[in-house]
Design a protein around this motif. Sequence first.
Motif, PDB file in Angstrom:
ATOM      1  N   MET A 351       0.821  -1.199   0.000  1.00 25.53           N
ATOM      2  CA  MET A 351       0.000   0.000   0.000  1.00 25.53           C
ATOM      3  C   MET A 351       0.865   1.265   0.000  1.00 25.53           C
ATOM      4  N   PRO A 352       0.442   2.295  -0.738  1.00 27.06           N
ATOM      5  CA  PRO A 352       1.264   3.493  -0.871  1.00 27.06           C
ATOM      6  C   PRO A 352       1.697   4.124   0.440  1.00 27.06           C
ATOM      7  N   THR A 353       0.822   4.175   1.419  1.00 29.60           N
ATOM      8  CA  THR A 353       1.204   4.826   2.680  1.00 29.60           C
ATOM      9  C   THR A 353       2.410   4.145   3.311  1.00 29.60           C
ATOM     10  N   LYS A 354       2.444   2.800   3.274  1.00 27.00           N
ATOM     11  CA  LYS A 354       3.597   2.069   3.816  1.00 27.00           C
ATOM     12  C   LYS A 354       4.830   2.271   2.940  1.00 27.00           C
ATOM     13  N   ALA A 355       4.632   2.221   1.621  1.00 25.41           N
ATOM     14  CA  ALA A 355       5.754   2.412   0.700  1.00 25.41           C
ATOM     15  C   ALA A 355       6.365   3.800   0.859  1.00 25.41           C
ATOM     16  N   PHE A 356       5.516   4.802   1.073  1.00 30.73           N
ATOM     17  CA  PHE A 356       6.009   6.169   1.184  1.00 30.73           C
ATOM     18  C   PHE A 356       6.794   6.379   2.480  1.00 30.73           C
ATOM     19  N   GLU A 357       6.436   5.660   3.535  1.00 32.01           N
ATOM     20  CA  GLU A 357       7.204   5.756   4.778  1.00 32.01           C
ATOM     21  C   GLU A 357       8.650   5.328   4.544  1.00 32.01           C
ATOM     22  N   ALA A 358       8.817   4.221   3.816  1.00 30.93           N
ATOM     23  CA  ALA A 358      10.171   3.740   3.522  1.00 30.93           C
ATOM     24  C   ALA A 358      10.903   4.710   2.603  1.00 30.93           C
ATOM     25  N   ALA A 359      10.203   5.240   1.593  1.00 33.12           N
ATOM     26  CA  ALA A 359      10.821   6.176   0.656  1.00 33.12           C
ATOM     27  C   ALA A 359      11.289   7.444   1.371  1.00 33.12           C
ATOM     28  N   GLU A 360      10.482   7.938   2.295  1.00 36.84           N
ATOM     29  CA  GLU A 360      10.826   9.161   3.017  1.00 36.84           C
ATOM     30  C   GLU A 360      12.100   8.983   3.828  1.00 36.84           C
ATOM     31  N   VAL A 361      12.214   7.837   4.502  1.00 37.71           N
ATOM     32  CA  VAL A 361      13.405   7.569   5.316  1.00 37.71           C
ATOM     33  C   VAL A 361      14.634   7.398   4.433  1.00 37.71           C
ATOM     34  N   MET A 362      14.501   6.614   3.345  1.00 29.35           N
ATOM     35  CA  MET A 362      15.644   6.353   2.467  1.00 29.35           C
ATOM     36  C   MET A 362      16.146   7.642   1.822  1.00 29.35           C
ATOM     37  N   MET A 363      15.236   8.475   1.347  1.00 29.81           N
ATOM     38  CA  MET A 363      15.635   9.707   0.679  1.00 29.81           C
ATOM     39  C   MET A 363      16.253  10.694   1.664  1.00 29.81           C
ATOM     40  N   ALA A 364      15.723  10.738   2.874  1.00 28.61           N
ATOM     41  CA  ALA A 364      16.261  11.651   3.890  1.00 28.61           C
ATOM     42  C   ALA A 364      17.716  11.316   4.218  1.00 28.61           C
ATOM     43  N   ARG A 365      18.073  10.025   4.157  1.00 35.69           N
ATOM     44  CA  ARG A 365      19.458   9.629   4.429  1.00 35.69           C
ATOM     45  C   ARG A 365      20.426  10.233   3.412  1.00 35.69           C
ATOM     46  N   GLY A 367      19.772  13.242   2.044  1.00 42.35           N
ATOM     47  CA  GLY A 367      19.523  14.675   2.053  1.00 42.35           C
ATOM     48  C   GLY A 367      18.513  15.139   1.029  1.00 42.35           C
ATOM     49  N   VAL A 368      17.611  14.232   0.583  1.00 41.18           N
ATOM     50  CA  VAL A 368      16.594  14.561  -0.413  1.00 41.18           C
ATOM     51  C   VAL A 368      15.218  14.431   0.230  1.00 41.18           C
ATOM     52  N   GLU A 369      14.340  15.381  -0.036  1.00 45.05           N
ATOM     53  CA  GLU A 369      13.011  15.383   0.571  1.00 45.05           C
ATOM     54  C   GLU A 369      12.026  14.577  -0.264  1.00 45.05           C
ATOM     55  N   PHE A 370      11.266  13.724   0.401  1.00 40.77           N
ATOM     56  CA  PHE A 370      10.127  13.063  -0.242  1.00 40.77           C
ATOM     57  C   PHE A 370       8.925  13.982  -0.053  1.00 40.77           C
ATOM     58  N   ASN A 371       8.547  14.685  -1.111  1.00 40.05           N
ATOM     59  CA  ASN A 371       7.541  15.721  -0.983  1.00 40.05           C
ATOM     60  C   ASN A 371       6.224  15.334  -1.651  1.00 40.05           C
ATOM     61  N   ALA A 372       5.284  16.269  -1.658  1.00 40.71           N
ATOM     62  CA  ALA A 372       3.954  16.006  -2.203  1.00 40.71           C
ATOM     63  C   ALA A 372       3.998  15.722  -3.706  1.00 40.71           C
ATOM     64  N   VAL A 373       4.926  16.352  -4.404  1.00 36.56           N
ATOM     65  CA  VAL A 373       5.037  16.103  -5.844  1.00 36.56           C
ATOM     66  C   VAL A 373       5.429  14.658  -6.105  1.00 36.56           C
TER      67      VAL A 373
END
Length: 392
Positions: A351-365, A367-373
Amino acid sequence: MNPILFDGPAREHLLPFTFTRPVCDIRMGILTIREKWEAHLGTTASCKTEAYLSVKFPMRTAAENTFINAALLPNPKLVKAIGLLGASQKLMAGDTLVAYCTSGDPDREAVNSFENVPFKGELVEIRRTWDIFSKNGAALEADFELLTKGRKSEPISATNSLICPERIFLEPGAKVEYSILNATDGPIYIGKNAEVWEGSLIRGGLALCEHAVVKMGGKIYGDTTIGPHSKVCGEVSNAVIFGYSSKGHEGYLGNAVLGEWCNIGADSNNSNLKNNYAKVRAWNYGTRSFEQTGLQFCGLMMGDHSKSAINTMFNTGTVVGVNCNIYVPGFPRNFIPSFSWGGASGFSTYMPTKAFEAAEVMMARRGVEFNAVEADILFHVFDLTQEWRNYS
């Protein structure tokens, strides 16, 4: 000239990579296709792509616009021919629409009425996902010549053993120590602030892009591209990694393409050759079927944000979509739809909500923001790919 790179009919055949980017932002050789055109034309380029991608990748029009087929790689003769186009003219190579010049953004019917100008020179075109790795050597040679012509490499540490050092180029900040670099069969390009750690064995052609890393003891064969901010180790052969992805441990990756934000678990391997040595078939979204690649060697194609656990095995010609998480032992199926979770014993919907949690953490490592776009694009991909997921 105001260049606009349009997706064209190749887009559907280049999925899953074009689910999350226009065709022009596919990386081959050292540069993306957009960067190649910009370097040849001496100006920035925008793109004409799907509506849901246009917020992140907008089109910029001017009084006069030159639309260029983004599936074509530039060369001097092609660039010259495009530059000679006048208003309401289109450049054609047989049945292939190469470029057209116009004052607006006409539809295809209007473009069909433009005056034909034939092009008879050489074209390098990517039509299928497997073209990205199989044509990578030619793209790497062209980019190496483009980027290093008239320039001098940064000094290469004396701790290394070099073969054909004149074909090895280090950008400022690049570091290579106690490794063997052999550029006999292709150039070796080490980008800005990229690193090759101790004990690595590298056989060109290789593009190690900006801030990318080959970890200790890496074994890299040509023709391979390791995109910006990516990390690799183990054995890698004729693979293209777009950027921000990791294959950081032992295991084999060959005749393969990885998108961005992928992670291959330790000791994972892909097969790139069938046991009976037959030509490989692979899933094609454009034809909605498995298609003959014509290649004896064809490994793994993996879309953005997909990941595998340790000891994952991928069969020959496996196509993995966007935001997949593969972790069950054994060979999973060789077409894995986007937003799938599981492995050889079966899949469920990721499900996207779970996938986005992982993406946000990985990208933050990185220095890239997982944003609304980014989220909106991936939500759209989730909806587009629903038909291939028959999971409860």
